[in-house]
Write a protein that holds these residues in place. Structure first.
Motif, mmCIF file in Angstrom:
data_model
loop_
_atom_site.group_PDB
_atom_site.id
_atom_site.type_symbol
_atom_site.label_atom_id
_atom_site.label_comp_id
_atom_site.label_asym_id
_atom_site.label_seq_id
_atom_site.Cartn_x
_atom_site.Cartn_y
_atom_site.Cartn_z
ATOM 1 N N ALA A 339 0.848 -1.195 0.000
ATOM 2 C CA ALA A 339 0.000 0.000 0.000
ATOM 3 C C ALA A 339 0.879 1.238 0.000
ATOM 4 C CB ALA A 339 -0.919 0.000 1.220
ATOM 5 N N GLY A 340 1.245 1.690 -1.204
ATOM 6 C CA GLY A 340 2.070 2.877 -1.356
ATOM 7 C C GLY A 340 1.255 4.103 -1.704
ATOM 8 N N PRO A 341 1.904 5.255 -1.876
ATOM 9 C CA PRO A 341 1.180 6.495 -2.201
ATOM 10 C C PRO A 341 0.305 6.411 -3.443
ATOM 11 C CG PRO A 341 3.404 6.999 -1.517
ATOM 12 C CD PRO A 341 3.331 5.502 -1.633
ATOM 13 N N PRO A 342 0.762 5.812 -4.563
ATOM 14 C CA PRO A 342 -0.125 5.763 -5.733
ATOM 15 C C PRO A 342 -1.411 4.986 -5.457
ATOM 16 C CG PRO A 342 2.137 5.271 -6.363
ATOM 17 C CD PRO A 342 2.080 5.235 -4.868
ATOM 18 N N GLU A 343 -1.275 3.877 -4.730
ATOM 19 C CA GLU A 343 -2.456 3.074 -4.429
ATOM 20 C C GLU A 343 -3.379 3.812 -3.453
ATOM 21 O OE1 GLU A 343 0.739 0.769 -5.964
ATOM 22 O OE2 GLU A 343 0.714 1.847 -4.056
ATOM 23 N N ALA A 344 -2.789 4.462 -2.460
ATOM 24 C CA ALA A 344 -3.601 5.191 -1.483
ATOM 25 C C ALA A 344 -4.387 6.316 -2.152
ATOM 26 C CB ALA A 344 -2.703 5.760 -0.385
ATOM 27 N N VAL A 366 -4.550 0.594 8.300
ATOM 28 C CA VAL A 366 -4.555 1.892 8.980
ATOM 29 C C VAL A 366 -4.151 3.004 8.012
ATOM 30 C CG1 VAL A 366 -3.420 3.271 10.765
ATOM 31 C CG2 VAL A 366 -4.176 0.938 11.273
ATOM 32 N N TRP A 367 -3.091 2.753 7.235
ATOM 33 C CA TRP A 367 -2.621 3.759 6.271
ATOM 34 C C TRP A 367 -3.721 4.119 5.274
ATOM 35 C CZ3 TRP A 367 0.452 7.323 4.236
ATOM 36 C CH2 TRP A 367 0.572 7.433 2.853
ATOM 37 N N LEU A 368 -4.397 3.124 4.739
ATOM 38 C CA LEU A 368 -5.445 3.383 3.750
ATOM 39 C C LEU A 368 -6.638 4.093 4.373
ATOM 40 C CD1 LEU A 368 -5.244 -0.040 1.891
ATOM 41 C CD2 LEU A 368 -4.524 2.178 0.978
ATOM 42 N N ALA A 369 -6.998 3.699 5.594
ATOM 43 C CA ALA A 369 -8.114 4.355 6.280
ATOM 44 C C ALA A 369 -7.791 5.814 6.577
ATOM 45 C CB ALA A 369 -8.447 3.612 7.572
ATOM 46 N N ARG A 370 -6.567 6.095 6.958
ATOM 47 C CA ARG A 370 -6.159 7.476 7.217
ATOM 48 C C ARG A 370 -6.243 8.319 5.952
ATOM 49 N NH1 ARG A 370 -0.610 7.427 10.589
ATOM 50 N NH2 ARG A 370 -0.909 9.681 10.302
ATOM 51 N N GLY A 371 -6.094 7.671 4.795
ATOM 52 C CA GLY A 371 -6.190 8.373 3.531
ATOM 53 C C GLY A 371 -7.613 8.556 3.029
ATOM 54 N N GLY A 372 -8.601 8.090 3.787
ATOM 55 C CA GLY A 372 -9.993 8.300 3.423
ATOM 56 C C GLY A 372 -10.704 7.096 2.859
ATOM 57 N N ALA A 373 -10.022 5.951 2.720
ATOM 58 C CA ALA A 373 -10.679 4.759 2.199
ATOM 59 C C ALA A 373 -11.584 4.132 3.264
ATOM 60 C CB ALA A 373 -9.637 3.742 1.741
ATOM 61 N N LEU A 374 -12.607 3.438 2.799
ATOM 62 C CA LEU A 374 -13.491 2.677 3.689
ATOM 63 C C LEU A 374 -12.956 1.248 3.728
ATOM 64 C CD1 LEU A 374 -16.872 4.035 2.284
ATOM 65 C CD2 LEU A 374 -15.582 4.874 4.271
ATOM 66 N N VAL A 375 -12.264 0.916 4.799
ATOM 67 C CA VAL A 375 -11.443 -0.295 4.838
ATOM 68 C C VAL A 375 -12.085 -1.388 5.677
ATOM 69 C CG1 VAL A 375 -9.159 -1.239 5.340
ATOM 70 C CG2 VAL A 375 -9.381 1.143 4.590
ATOM 71 N N ARG A 398 -9.318 2.809 16.102
ATOM 72 C CA ARG A 398 -9.243 4.273 16.095
ATOM 73 C C ARG A 398 -9.608 4.846 14.731
ATOM 74 N NH1 ARG A 398 -3.571 7.664 16.538
ATOM 75 N NH2 ARG A 398 -4.461 9.751 16.251
ATOM 76 N N TRP A 399 -9.184 4.176 13.668
ATOM 77 C CA TRP A 399 -9.398 4.700 12.322
ATOM 78 C C TRP A 399 -10.604 4.077 11.618
ATOM 79 C CZ3 TRP A 399 -7.250 9.057 10.917
ATOM 80 C CH2 TRP A 399 -6.092 9.469 11.569
ATOM 81 N N GLY A 400 -11.424 3.378 12.361
ATOM 82 C CA GLY A 400 -12.690 2.902 11.827
ATOM 83 C C GLY A 400 -12.582 1.757 10.840
ATOM 84 N N VAL A 401 -11.545 0.939 10.945
ATOM 85 C CA VAL A 401 -11.401 -0.219 10.066
ATOM 86 C C VAL A 401 -12.326 -1.333 10.559
ATOM 87 C CG1 VAL A 401 -9.829 -1.995 9.213
ATOM 88 C CG2 VAL A 401 -9.025 0.366 9.488
#
Length: 520
Positions: A339-344, A366-375, A398-401
């Motif tokens: 899960a890198g920046p382009p994917e996020a 966590v990284w993807l959820a912090r970026g706004g994805a619904l994980v 905490r990040w709603g995963v």
């Protein structure tokens, strides 16, 4: 861009840079470096402004007094991806790359500021279309997909045209910054064209060969080279290994706020180079030939071989793929293994499934959820605590995963290479646009054959299990294993670093035992 990518230097830091470089001036419109250049100096601005432009002249960022120019390619030697043009009369400090490296090793505060900015800038560039490589080739082309994976693993900014190359060229066609084109290049061809691929001799002879450049291999390289061993590190994909793709390593000693895998392994690579270790990528090891005379030979793809007095095997492990017939249809566009920046960026506000129960899966979720994805995290066990650290489980909450226990994917649904939904083995259908797979590890040891003893899962046996006196020594004296590839290892970044450094101590003991008594 943010203050993270555009920080300000303190007056004392500007003075330090001035002592290491030279003061220069430039008028409006002068080009400080341009797209495709082989190198450029570190530039710290005292007065004036500089525009940083992409390949078609769009302004990416404007830097003023106290700011500095550059990103990771300044340290690695990669081809320049951007153009810098003076926008207001300029007075600046220019520090050549080698002098900058020496300065960063000596000045911890300056090193932290510059490296953090360089890494943040590289991640930002990965999210901007039209920066870096242009890769042209259809999804049906396996070489194209392999090259895309390689670009992601090496954090190279790129854009991809999912279509056949023009004029009958065979895929992939790669357009480099500056306009040069490569037809059907290997990963090594691309790196060397970018100025960072080391070319090995047909036969190299060294004191210590490290196979694999993850945390264990890099630690072995740092300690081996710093203690006087002629050290070569070969890696088949990207320096940093899988750790280099981790969004955040929260439980590494000494970093209470966590550290990204890119930063941790990038610093390790710089440290290894500082002491004279030679990292070489991409070179895939294909055979190991233990020697009775104290010299072991590792054969590499492309007809290269390395003879070494001692070998550290640190090839790590790779994540498993789902056993689904149509998985390859979605890999690279909807299915990813990191899960890198382009994917996020692509996943923002989308429904995303992360599959796996280990720490890497938790970090990605966590990284993807912090970026706004619904994980949603899918894992097959009854309790996530069996395989994931408590702090990460708290971060998921905490990040709603959303976490689904006892969940395995049976079928993928979608069209035109895009995922739309998955069906679980219990028949539940869930809508997901993206899938990230972290399914456990298998050791990268197939190339070893029976050269050293391995357990039933393919991990390398060491110590008592291999009939060896030392904890990390394999069944062959002088050949050691460290990190995730070793049977019984804890599969943690810090443990891999510890084993890599410990292996060098055992290497020294082995080499000392090989010396005639009169020359010890």
């Amino acid at each position: 861009m943010s203050s993270l990518t555009d920080p300000a230097l303190a007056a004392s830091q500007l003075a330090t840079l001035a002592r290491a470089g030279e003061e220069r001036s430039a008028g409006i419109g002068e080009v400080l470096f341009r797209l495709g250049d082989a190198t450029y100096p570190f530039i710290a601005i005292e007065e004036g402004e500089v525009q940083v432009l992409d390949g078609v002249g769009n302004e990416i960022i404007r830097c003023g007094p106290g700011n500095f120019l550059g990103e990771l390619n300044l340290l690695s030697g990669q081809t320049v991806f951007l153009t810098a043009v003076v926008a207001q009369p300029l007075r600046y400090i220019a520090v050549e790359r080698e002098a900058l490296r020496d300065l960063l090793f000596e000045d911890g505060a300056l090193s932290d500021l510059v490296l953090t900015a360089f890494i943040a800038r590289r991640e930002a560039l990965q999210q901007i279309q039209g920066i870096g490589l242009e890769i042209v080739g259809p999804r049906s082309s396996e070489p194209t997909m392999r090259l895309l994976d390689f670009a992601r693993a090496n954090h190279l900014p790129y854009s991809w045209q999912d279509e056949p190359p023009p004029d009958g060229h065979k895929p992939p066609l790669v357009r480099l910054p500056g306009g040069a084109e490569l037809e059907q290049p290997s990963a090594g061809d691309v790196l060397r064209a970018l100025g960072v691929g080391r070319e090995l001799e047909r036969r190299e002879e060294v004191d210590l060969l490290v196979v694999g450049a993850g945390p264990a291999g890099l630690a072995a390289a740092v300690y081996g080279a710093s203690e006087g061993l002629d050290t070569l590190v070969v890696e088949s994909t990207a320096l940093g290994g899988q750790a280099g793709s981790s969004r955040r390593i929260e439980n590494y000693l000494g970093f209470p706020a966590g550290i990204s895998g890119v930063e941790l392994t990038g610093r390790a690579v710089s440290q290894a180079r500082k002491f004279g270790a030679r990292p070489a990528t991409p070179y895939r090891a294909i055979a190991l030939k233990p020697g009775d005379d104290g010299s072991h030979v590792v054969e590499l793809e492309g007809g290269h071989e390395v003879a070494a007095r001692a070998v550290v095997l640190a090839t790590g492990a790779e994540y498993r793929r789902l056993p689904l017939a149509d998985l390859s249809d979605y890999e690279g566009t909807s299915v990813f293994y990191a899960a890198g920046p382009p994917e996020a960026q692509a996943c923002g506000a989308a429904r995303v499934a992360v599959v796996g129960g280990g720490n890497s899966a938790g970090q990605a979720a966590v990284w993807l959820a912090r970026g706004g994805a619904l994980v949603t995290l899918l894992h097959r066990r009854a309790d996530l605590r069996e395989t994931m650290s408590d702090y990460l489980i708290r971060e998921l909450e905490r990040w709603g995963v959303a976490v689904r226990d006892r969940s395995e994917i049976a079928e993928l649904h979608g069209g035109d290479w895009r995922l739309e939904a998955v069906t679980l083995t219990d028949g539940t259908r869930l809508p997901f646009a993206f899938l990230f797979l972290f399914l456990g590890a298998r050791p990268c040891t197939e190339w070893l054959g029976d050269a050293v003893a391995r357990d039933t899962d393919g991990f390398i046996l060491t110590g008592h299990g291999a009939g060896a006196a030392n904890l990390l020594e394999t069944s062959v004296p002088g050949i050691f294993a460290a990190g995730d590839v070793r049977s019984g290892s804890t599969k943690r970044c810090a443990a891999a670093v510890g084993e890599g450094s410990m292996a060098v101590q055992l290497v020294h003991e082995h080499l000392a035992a090989q010396q005639p008594a009169g020359v010890r």
